[in-house]
Every structure is written in structure tokens, then in C-alpha cells.
Motif scaffolding. Structure first.
Motif, PDB file in Angstrom:
ATOM      1  N   LEU A  82       0.881  -1.143  -0.105  1.00  0.00           N
ATOM      2  CA  LEU A  82      -0.313   0.090  -0.065  1.00  0.00           C
ATOM      3  C   LEU A  82       0.715   1.334  -0.068  1.00  0.00           C
ATOM      4  O   LEU A  82       1.726   1.488   1.058  1.00  0.00           O
ATOM      5  CB  LEU A  82      -0.883  -0.014   1.273  1.00  0.00           C
ATOM      6  N   PHE A 116       1.484  -8.149   3.214  1.00  0.00           N
ATOM      7  CA  PHE A 116       1.559  -6.841   2.473  1.00  0.00           C
ATOM      8  C   PHE A 116       2.514  -6.162   3.317  1.00  0.00           C
ATOM      9  O   PHE A 116       2.721  -6.179   4.483  1.00  0.00           O
ATOM     10  CB  PHE A 116       0.060  -6.209   2.418  1.00  0.00           C
ATOM     11  N   ALA A 189      -2.921   0.526  -4.100  1.00  0.00           N
ATOM     12  CA  ALA A 189      -2.623  -0.742  -3.929  1.00  0.00           C
ATOM     13  C   ALA A 189      -1.538  -1.301  -5.212  1.00  0.00           C
ATOM     14  O   ALA A 189      -2.159  -1.200  -6.333  1.00  0.00           O
ATOM     15  CB  ALA A 189      -3.586  -1.532  -3.499  1.00  0.00           C
ATOM     16  N   ILE A 213      -5.877  -5.051  -0.821  1.00  0.00           N
ATOM     17  CA  ILE A 213      -4.987  -6.217  -0.456  1.00  0.00           C
ATOM     18  C   ILE A 213      -5.098  -7.303  -1.080  1.00  0.00           C
ATOM     19  O   ILE A 213      -4.128  -8.065  -2.091  1.00  0.00           O
ATOM     20  CB  ILE A 213      -4.601  -6.256   0.872  1.00  0.00           C
TER      21      ILE A 213
END
Length: 291
Positions: A82, A116, A189, A213
Motif C-alpha cells: 500500500l 502486505f 495498492a 490487498i
């Protein structure tokens, strides 16, 4: 009767709309001055965010992390990531953006560091690793103690590298004379290979962030949900007071002119009616004389 109203109605409409048409010119306000944008202005969606879903980040670009180490994007984007553009002394929405992102991470069903990573990128080339470090220390306490600190990078860089990255994601910003920036609030993203997958706007609701995500894990570009797009800028009402005063004067002038035209139209209508009555009277008089 209807045709008689047409001209005054069109004239009134022209008077009332001319000043507003002038204000609608992109980027311009009264007397050619730069427009002061307002929250919710639809122009901002077009001007400041141009989504680049499916394209790739320039992974060879180099930035400095909060420790001062040089890192290439390809070194830190090895899983869904992100990316949040901000600047570290922002007096307005950047603080909220970072807080909202931290809150979304707290509520996420995914595991940071495993599923992530996060990047806070400063688009101000005047920001330094020291400022980035100070900013990171402010926001880490918002996250659980188990949060892997290395999973959230706070990056600074040269103007050239910053523009290469922000242009790649279609993100625009503008520095004002007072050193602050106008910029939108958006998280981007990206997939593990650097492909741009999705944009998240607004308050970065955890459900939206988790969806982004998940889609980044699949590596398939997705349409963004256009929630209310927030912007950061210094609104200066004193700079627009003269503009709105002129609008009021135009509107008042329009009503005065409209009233005058309506009065003239009534006079003309009465005169025409009187002339028609006189013509009928003369016709009857002439007919009577013949009889």
C-alpha cells in the motif's frame, strides 16, 4: 403572449449565468486569478488523480528510507504493498491519512509483513530521512506492538525520482507560495511485481483496504470505488471575497435589468392593446358612417 416573454426571459438567463460561466473555467477564478478549490469540487477528481490501473511502478527508482539508507522500490516491493503519498510537515490531511491507514492496518484481516507492506512516500523533495524518521515514530504507536516496523517504510527522495513515481501512479500535487501543498488523499495498492492494482480514497475504510490487498494478491487490476475524495489545501476565504462580491453585483444588476425590461414589455403590451382597440373603434365608426 408567449413570444413576448421569450426575449426578456433569455436576457435574464444570460445575465444571471454569465458570471458563473466565467468561474467554471478550469484553474481560473475572477480576473484570471488562480482558482481556490473546494472540497467536493468535481474538477479535482479529474485534475489530481488519473488512475493508472494495470501499469507498473518505476521499480528502479531510488529513495532514502527513514534510516537514511538508499533503497530501490524493487527491493521493498516484494509482496502486495500500500503506497500512500504524503509530506511529513503537512498541517492538514496527511496526519489524518497516516492515522486512517494505521487504523485500517489494525482492523485488517491480513497480516502486515506477511501479506502486505506499507510505504509512506513524501512528495516534498525538501523532506529528509530525519523528518521521515520523526514521522514514523509518531505513527508506530498507533499499531500493535507485534507490528513489524520494517514493513512500513517512510521514504524521501529527489524531485526527479518523486515525479517519476507520482507520475506513474497518476498522482498530482502542487506546492503553494507558503510551502504547503494541494494534493488528494489516496492509497494505491500495488502487486508484488509493481503492477498498479487499485486506488482507495476517503478515510481508507478497513474493508476497502482489505479488498485492495486481496486484489493485489491476485495481481489483477480492479476498479476503484469512488468515495468522497478528500483534499489537502489551505482555503483562504479572503482571497475569494472579491470574486463572490462581483457575483452578487452581477446578480443584482441582472434583476434590475430584468425589472426594467419587464416594465418596458408591459408598456409595449398596453400600447399595442390600446392601438388595437383604437383600430376596432375606428373600423366600427367608419362602418357606421357607411350605413
Amino acid at each position: 403572449m408567449r413570444q413576448g416573454w421569450l426575449f426578456p426571459a433569455l436576457f435574464i438567463l444570460l445575465l444571471l449565468t454569465c458570471p458563473f460561466q466565467a468561474s467554471a473555467e478550469p484553474g481560473k477564478g475572477a480576473e484570471g486569478t488562480k482558482k481556490e478549490y473546494k472540497v467536493g469540487d468535481p474538477e479535482l477528481d479529474v485534475i489530481w488523480v488519473d488512475e493508472q490501473n494495470g501499469k507498473y511502478l518505476p521499480l528502479d527508482r531510488t529513495f532514502q528510507d527513514e534510516t537514511g539508507n538508499s533503497v530501490q522500490l524493487k527491493d521493498i516491493i516484494d509482496k502486495p504493498t500500500l503506497l500512500l503519498p504524503v509530506y511529513f510537515h503537512c498541517p492538514n490531511s496527511c496526519t489524518l491519512n497516516l492515522s486512517h491507514l494505521a487504523d485500517a492496518v489494525n482492523r485488517s484481516n491480513f497480516t502486515p509483513g506477511k501479506d502486505f507492506n506499507l510505504i509512506a512516500l513524501s512528495f516534498n523533495d525538501g523532506d529528509t530521512p530525519a523528518k521521515a524518521k520523526a514521522a514514523k515514530e509518531n505513527y508506530l504507536p498507533l499499531l500493535p506492538k507485534s507490528f513489524p516496523q520494517e514493513s512500513w517504510k517512510f521514504l524521501t527522495g529527489s524531485k526527479e525520482d518523486i515525479l517519476a513515481l507520482t507520475n506513474a501512479i497518476g498522482y498530482r500535487f502542487e506546492q503553494r507560495n507558503d510551502g504547503t501543498f494541494i494534493h488528494p488523499s489516496a492509497v494505491v495498492a500495488v502487486a508484488a511485481d509493481g503492477m498498479i492494482i487499485k486506488y482507495v480514497y476517503g478515510n481508507f475504510i478497513s474493508g476497502d483496504v482489505d479488498m485492495a490487498i486481496s486484489e493485489a494478491q491476485q495481481g489483477i487490476p480492479a476498479l476503484s470505488v469512488r468515495r468522497f475524495l478528500d483534499y489537502c489545501f489551505n482555503y483562504a476565504p479572503e482571497k475569494t471575497r472579491a470574486f463572490f462580491t462581483n457575483i452578487k453585483l452581477f446578480v443584482v444588476l441582472g434583476f434590475v435589468c430584468a425589472g426594467g425590461l419587464f416594465f418596458l414589455w408591459l408598456r409595449r403590451k398596453d400600447k399595442k392593446k390600446w392601438e388595437e382597440e383604437e383600430a376596432v373603434h375606428d373600423e366600427h365608426h367608419q362602418t357606421g358612417n357607411k350605413v
